[in-house]
Motif scaffolding. Structure first.
Motif, PDB file in Angstrom:
ATOM      1  N   ILE A  56      -4.104-129.329 -74.562  1.00  0.00           N
ATOM      2  CA  ILE A  56      -5.189-128.625 -75.483  1.00  0.00           C
ATOM      3  C   ILE A  56      -6.179-129.877 -76.397  1.00  0.00           C
ATOM      4  CG2 ILE A  56      -6.853-127.218 -76.914  1.00  0.00           C
ATOM      5  CD1 ILE A  56      -6.382-125.220 -75.448  1.00  0.00           C
TER       6      ILE A  56
ATOM      7  N   LEU B 151      -1.795-129.678 -78.658  1.00  0.00           N
ATOM      8  CA  LEU B 151      -1.755-128.202 -78.624  1.00  0.00           C
ATOM      9  C   LEU B 151      -1.122-128.370 -77.021  1.00  0.00           C
ATOM     10  CD1 LEU B 151      -4.122-125.840 -80.130  1.00  0.00           C
ATOM     11  CD2 LEU B 151      -2.428-126.151 -80.813  1.00  0.00           C
TER      12      LEU B 151
ATOM     13  N   THR C  32      -3.989-119.165 -74.046  1.00  0.00           N
ATOM     14  CA  THR C  32      -5.553-119.191 -73.200  1.00  0.00           C
ATOM     15  C   THR C  32      -4.308-120.613 -72.342  1.00  0.00           C
ATOM     16  OG1 THR C  32      -7.143-119.076 -75.024  1.00  0.00           O
ATOM     17  CG2 THR C  32      -7.193-120.559 -73.405  1.00  0.00           C
TER      18      THR C  32
ATOM     19  N   HIS D 169      -4.557-120.034 -78.847  1.00  0.00           N
ATOM     20  CA  HIS D 169      -3.978-121.322 -77.716  1.00  0.00           C
ATOM     21  C   HIS D 169      -3.522-120.574 -76.839  1.00  0.00           C
ATOM     22  CE1 HIS D 169      -7.445-122.354 -79.851  1.00  0.00           C
ATOM     23  NE2 HIS D 169      -6.959-122.815 -81.344  1.00  0.00           N
TER      24      HIS D 169
ATOM     25  N   GLU E 159     -11.937-131.234 -78.809  1.00  0.00           N
ATOM     26  CA  GLU E 159     -11.882-129.817 -78.756  1.00  0.00           C
ATOM     27  C   GLU E 159     -12.572-129.044 -79.610  1.00  0.00           C
ATOM     28  OE1 GLU E 159     -12.978-127.510 -75.529  1.00  0.00           O
ATOM     29  OE2 GLU E 159     -11.480-129.574 -74.391  1.00  0.00           O
TER      30      GLU E 159
END
Length: 135
Positions: free
Chosen positions: A94, A47, A121, A118, A99
């Motif tokens: 990410i 991401l 974030t 996401h 993760e």
């Protein structure tokens, strides 16, 4: 969730969803309150959020199918996109493998609602760093 619902959600946070955003696979082009442009992509197991200056946007004109001008206009609609010469100012990622244990193309399969979590974030991490750097 669909793109119009996402546009409303982002607008409530002072963000503007720009044309050229897609729900499958998720690719978002968003203008932040300071006019910075961010591009979020969900591909493979990553991401990624990249930020660009406001002048990184450009408009391209899609040519008509035949372009003869007899029964179609010679030029088609305009589309807003990032210039191919745009250089990112910053990047946040990410790593889904680290993760979440992803191994293949799970990021590209994320529904828009999950990807949006996401995205928000990563935008917040971008803003937090900017605020810390000001002091």
């Amino acid at each position: 969730m669909n793109l119009p619902a996402l546009a409303d959600l982002l607008a409530s946070r002072g963000l503007r969803l720009l044309p050229g955003s897609y729900a499958v696979p998720v690719e978002l082009l968003v203008q932040l309150p300071d006019a910075t442009i961010v591009r979020f992509t969900a591909r493979g197991t990553t991401l990624r959020l990249r930020s660009y200056s406001a002048d990184a946007l450009t408009a391209i004109t899609i040519p008509a199918e035949c372009g003869c001008g007899d029964h179609h206009p010679q030029t088609g609609p305009s589309r807003v996109t990032l210039s191919r010469y745009a250089v990112p100012l910053d990047e946040r990622t990410i790593d889904g493998e680290l993760e979440f244990g992803w191994h293949h193309h799970e990021a590209g399969l994320l529904p828009l609602a999950d990807a949006t979590t996401h995205f928000l974030t990563l935008v917040e991490s971008l803003r937090t760093r900017d605020l810390v750097g000001v002091a």
